[in-house]
Enzyme design. Structure first.
Site, short mmCIF file in Angstrom:
data_model
loop_
_atom_site.label_atom_id
_atom_site.label_comp_id
_atom_site.label_asym_id
_atom_site.label_seq_id
_atom_site.Cartn_x
_atom_site.Cartn_y
_atom_site.Cartn_z
N GLY A 150 118.97 -9.43 20.56
CA GLY A 150 120.26 -9.94 19.19
C GLY A 150 120.71 -8.31 18.88
O GLY A 150 119.99 -7.78 19.50
N LYS A 180 111.68 -7.05 16.98
CA LYS A 180 112.81 -6.50 16.15
C LYS A 180 112.74 -4.37 16.46
O LYS A 180 111.50 -3.90 15.93
CB LYS A 180 113.83 -6.53 14.43
CG LYS A 180 114.29 -5.92 14.56
CD LYS A 180 114.71 -6.47 12.73
CE LYS A 180 113.93 -6.02 11.80
NZ LYS A 180 114.31 -5.94 10.52
N ASP A 184 119.43 -10.27 0.06
CA ASP A 184 120.50 -10.29 1.72
C ASP A 184 120.36 -12.17 2.22
O ASP A 184 119.71 -12.03 3.20
CB ASP A 184 119.69 -9.78 1.97
CG ASP A 184 121.11 -9.54 3.19
OD1 ASP A 184 121.75 -9.67 3.02
OD2 ASP A 184 120.61 -8.91 4.67
N GLY A 198 121.89 -4.94 15.40
CA GLY A 198 122.36 -5.15 14.84
C GLY A 198 121.71 -3.92 13.85
O GLY A 198 121.89 -3.08 15.52
N LYS A 215 117.51 -2.84 17.69
CA LYS A 215 118.00 -4.60 18.79
C LYS A 215 116.70 -5.21 18.93
O LYS A 215 115.91 -5.21 17.78
CB LYS A 215 118.04 -4.18 20.65
CG LYS A 215 119.67 -3.27 20.97
CD LYS A 215 119.02 -2.26 22.33
CE LYS A 215 120.41 -1.59 22.39
NZ LYS A 215 120.13 -1.36 23.81
N VAL A 216 116.64 -6.47 19.47
CA VAL A 216 116.48 -7.47 18.64
C VAL A 216 115.96 -8.17 20.48
O VAL A 216 117.10 -8.66 21.02
CB VAL A 216 116.21 -8.47 18.18
CG1 VAL A 216 114.94 -9.62 17.75
CG2 VAL A 216 116.66 -8.31 16.75
#
Length: 949
Positions: free
Chosen positions: A627, A648, A745, A629, A633-634
């Site tokens: 992933g 993360k 969120d 965002g 990065k993940v």
């Protein structure tokens, strides 16, 4: 561009602050206790006798800044002084009297002298402390009458004066205690009639005045109490009075105990009490037949013994699945011994049923009379015993004593190596780490008015209830022993063990102590009100400041430090200017991959080095990336012990990422709930910040609602489970986290799914602490903050006013519910999901927008789910349901599901932590521990833990 400082520069910066910060701190701490309150404390001390010198430190220094024993202070706005907020002197072997100067502590919220030997009367001046919420004087030798002035305490929540020698009437002024929930005045010498004016108390839950000398008639006006749950008046003298028929209208009543009150007349109709579980009318002069109406199916205890009741035992005395005791001895009952009483009871291993029919006129038994082994029946001194033909009836016709009313257990494990003896270590019998040696806290704990008669069947429920309230794991609690006492009251000694370690840290001890001493928890109605008998620190005593006191409250500390921070900020700015000038001359661009001495450390959270993270991800190989965002990065990683994790990694230079990094660690390190993602650890080196979470094999909810990513569509039952799990995670944040938290969120990509598709709320980088009560005890309705979150999920009111509330999370969760129902994204091609669903519903086309990938579904359940989701998404916050209402409604929808959709494998946890399915209401302790273990199932592949923002 952010300034990077070398180690030397850090040390220079620290040296400058180290020289000047104490000065500013001294200036700030110069704030002292209000002189009038210092005078009051000295007068209080002079009235007390302290043979063990527990108050020795009251002879020097300032009460607030010198941490006087039992004194907790707070800083008030626009005031130059610190003020006493709590005075708690629990079980310190104090005697003497209470000084009238107590009334000068005008800001006091908690006044506690429990379990000492204080005599004399209660000073009327206490009525001047209008801020008082808890008045705790039980377990002393106080005498005299109750001051009328106590009725002026408009904020009082709890009055405990039980186990004293107080005499005289209950003042009518107590009817003015509009916020009182608990009146515990039992075990005194109170006399006169109970004032009917007490019926005006709007939120009174428990009225305990048993074991006094009260007389007159029972107030029929008590039927007007809208919230009353326990009415306990045993051992008084209401001679000539009957039980008012109006009591059948107290619809909230759980326990009615009127034992030995010299009551006359018949038993009124109590069939309108839907929640009644405990009824004790024994040792009176009641006449007439047993009730022919149906009592609540919640009944655990019915005691009508020692009266003049006649007639037969009616069939309605069966059908009580939770019944533990039915006592009808010493009456004038006749006819047959019933065999239907136990037919609707499913006995577990610890379940028992005690039936006492001794000394009546029962003449026969049914042909097939075979009570289960769990049933104890006493028929001694009934005609049926004299004419008994069945040999096995003899055992019921002998005088017997009840089963053991106490219990104990041992911590020893013969397979473990003995613990070290330098500190009183012992084995935690329930620890997930075999043979772990730890030092527990000891807690004396008593249930003052339990709604049960037999404890073993409820031990597991009690442990789950208490640990969830104290925010502990189930294996941290051990009931060392318990015993039933006169009342009946259930006294027990508890041991609380540290979580998977040898010792508690000071912060955790103080947190647990505060919650118990401040009555910040409320047990299930089944267990009723509790009282704290003692809190034994043992070897921890020397580690806790003055053992039972922390001096300054969080608010006071914040106020004191404000001046220091302001001064230090100036110093820091000057230091930074000097360092920046030096930095501009000696800038060195270098990456540091080794652990920094300035790394951020968090107690109880595992710290990983950069090398460990690189090894877990094959040096952050692209093949392990799952992933990406705005934060970074993940990666999927495998730790050295084989644990699969999600890592993360913040991108370099991300200021926002740095803020979220510290926020998420701080929050997740103290949040523990099966519907919140677990933080495994973190890495904080000079140029690297990484968060390490449990790996969630089934990725995000958004992935499974996407037609391009989803491998297997979610059924409606699975979607409903996910909704309920998410809601339970959020209600924990709002109601049980300390302090409460607004997530800010909530979205489908922040709801993660484990191997069994259990939902877990994730990503707390934007979360904010909820507002806390001000000095007047008033909680602000919102937090004012910059708008952050994800478009499509943002509460419109929050977006416009910047006022964040718990209803902001409700709105975001409502959008997630609409996604679950439709499969749509919140915003796509200019279409807003809330508006699209509303238009479809208004035009009668609701089912046209339901996601056709979920297969068949019950239309009524869909309609109720859509209705709930739309109410969550209303523009006006006040029109939205609370999170507790959301959970309740989802549970109701779940109960409506057909058997085929509600399979046992789709089990869920209630707010108290108990696992249930539509066909099961409880589990054993071992089943619970197994179901919520310390980690989720590990698989070799899966979706990312953290989705892009």
């Amino acid at each position: 561009m952010p300034i990077r400082m070398s180690g030397v520069q850090f040390r220079l910066h620290g040296a400058i602050l180290g020289i000047l910060f104490p000065y500013f701190l001294y200036v700030a701490v110069a704030k002292s206790t209000d002189p009038s309150e210092v005078h009051a404390l000295k007068a209080i001390r002079s009235s007390l006798i302290d043979p063990l010198k527990n108050l020795a430190n009251w002879n020097s220094g300032d009460p607030c800044t010198s941490n006087w024993t039992g004194v907790v202070c707070a800083s008030m706005p626009n005031d130059g002084y610190l003020h006493i907020e709590e005075l708690q002197l629990l079980k310190l072997n104090l005697s003497g009297t209470l000084a009238p100067e107590l009334g000068l502590l005008a800001h006091l919220r908690i006044l506690g002298f429990m379990w000492n030997n204080i005599s004399g009367s209660i000073p009327r001046e206490i009525g001047n402390i209008t801020s008082l919420k808890l008045l705790l004087l039980n377990g002393n030798q106080l005498s005299g009458s109750l001051p009328e002035d106590i009725g002026y305490l408009s904020n009082l929540d709890r009055l405990q004066i039980d186990v004293n020698q107080i005499s005289g009437p209950i003042p009518k002024s107590f009817a003015n205690l509009s916020r009182v929930k608990h009146l515990h005045m039992n075990n005194n010498s109170l006399s006169g009639q109970i004032p009917h004016e007490l019926s005006r108390l709007p939120i009174l839950l428990h009225l305990l005045v048993d074991n006094n000398n009260l007389s007159g008639h029972l107030p029929r006006e008590f039927a007007e109490l809208p919230s009353l749950k326990i009415l306990q008046l045993d051992n008084n003298n209401f001679s000539g009075s009957s039980i008012p028929a109006s009591y059948s209208n107290i619809s909230t009543l759980l326990k009615l105990s009127l034992r030995n009150c010299d009551l006359q007349g018949s038993i009124p109709d109590l069939s309108k009490l839907p929640h009644l579980m405990y009824l004790d009318l024994s040792s009176n002069q009641l006449k007439g037949p047993l009730p022919s109406y149906k009592l609540s199916i919640s009944m655990t205890t019915i005691d009508l013994s020692n009266n003049f009741l006649d007639g037969s035992i009616p069939t309605n005395f069966s059908g009580f699945p939770k019944l533990q005791r039915l006592s009808l001895q010493n009456n004038q009952l006749n006819g047959s011994v019933p065999s239907s009483i136990w037919q609707n009871i499913t006995f577990g291993g610890n379940d028992t049923l005690f039936l006492d029919f001794e000394n009546n006129s029962l003449t026969s038994i049914p042909v097939a009379f075979h009570p289960p082994a769990n049933v104890t029946m006493l028929l001694y001194r009934n005609p049926v015993c004299a004419n008994a033909k069945q040999p096995d009836l003899v055992r019921y016709c002998q005088p017997q004593v009840e089963k053991q009313t106490s219990g104990s257990s041992t911590n020893s494990n013969i397979n473990c190596i003995p613990c070290p003896t330098d500190i009183p270590y012992e084995h935690n019998p329930m620890s997930p780490i075999p043979c772990l040696c730890a030092v527990p806290l000891g807690v004396g704990f008593r249930l003052k008015s339990p709604g049960i008669s037999d404890f073993p069947p409820y031990i597991a429920d009690f442990e789950i209830n208490l640990t969830s309230l104290l925010k502990l794991f189930l294996y941290q609690l051990h009931i060392d022993r318990y015993i039933w006492e006169v009342g009946p009251r259930l006294s027990m000694h508890l041991k609380l063990y540290p979580d998977k370690s040898n010792l508690f840290n000071v912060t955790e001890i103080l947190r647990i102590q505060r919650m118990l001493r401040g009555w910040e928890i409320t047990l299930s109605d089944t267990f009723g009100p509790y009282e704290l008998l003692n809190f034994t620190l043992g070897p921890y005593a020397n580690e806790i400041p003055n053992t039972s006191k922390t001096g300054l409250s969080k608010g006071a500390v914040a106020g004191i430090l404000l001046g220091a921070v302001a001064g230090a900020g100036t110093v820091s700015a000057l230091a930074t200017i000097l360092i920046m000038r030096r930095h501009s001359r000696n800038q060195v661009a270098s990456k540091r991959r080794s652990s920094s001495k300035f790394s951020f450390k968090v107690d109880g959270v595992k710290y990983f080095t950069f090398e460990e993270m690189a090894l877990a991800t094959n040096n952050f190989n692209d093949s392990t990336q799952v992933g990406q965002g705005g934060y970074g990065k993940v990666y999927k990683g495998i730790l050295a012990d084989g644990t699969l994790v999600a890592i993360k990694r913040a991108q370099e230079g991300s200021l926002q990422g740095s803020k979220e990094f510290f926020t998420e660690i701080e929050l997740l390190s103290r949040l523990h709930h099966r519907n919140l993602v677990s933080l495994v650890g973190y890495c904080d080196e000079q140029d690297e910040q990484m968060l390490v979470y449990e790996f969630m094999p089934n990725g995000t909810l958004r992935d499974h609602l996407s037609s391009t990513k989803s491998k297997q569509p979610l059924s409606f039952a699975m979607r409903l489970r996910i909704a309920l799990g998410s809601a339970r995670g959020i209600i924990y944040l709002h109601s049980e986290a300390d302090p409460p938290i607004f997530h800010r969120d909530i979205k489908a990509s922040n709801i993660l799914l484990d191997a069994k598709f259990n939902a877990k709320v994730a990503d707390f980088g934007l979360s904010r602490l909820a507002p806390v009560p001000d000095v007047e005890g008033i909680v602000p309705g919102h937090v004012s903050t910059v708008v952050k979150g994800t478009p499509g999920y943002l509460d419109p009111e929050y977006f416009l006013t910047h006022k964040l509330t718990d209803k902001s999370d409700v709105y975001s969760l409502g959008v997630v519910f609409l996604e679950l129902l439709t499969g749509m994204r919140p915003i796509l091609h200019g279409k807003n999901i809330v508006r699209e669903v509303s238009m479809a519903c208004q035009s009668g086309m609701m089912f046209s927008i339901i996601d056709n990938h979920m297969g068949s579904y019950p239309s009524e359940c869909i309609e109720n789910f859509v209705s709930l989701a739309r109410r969550c998404c209303r523009d006006e916050p006040d029109a939205r349901p609370s999170m507790s209402e959301v959970v309740r409604e989802l549970e109701c929808i779940w109960q409506m599901m057909p058997e085929a959709d509600a399979t046992p494998s789709e089990s869920m946890a209630t707010d108290s932590g108990k696992i249930f399915t539509p066909s099961s209401s409880s589990v054993t302790r071992n089943q619970y521990v197994s179901s919520v273990g310390s980690g989720s199932d590990l698989v070799s592949s899966g979706f990312p833990l953290i989705a892009p923002r």
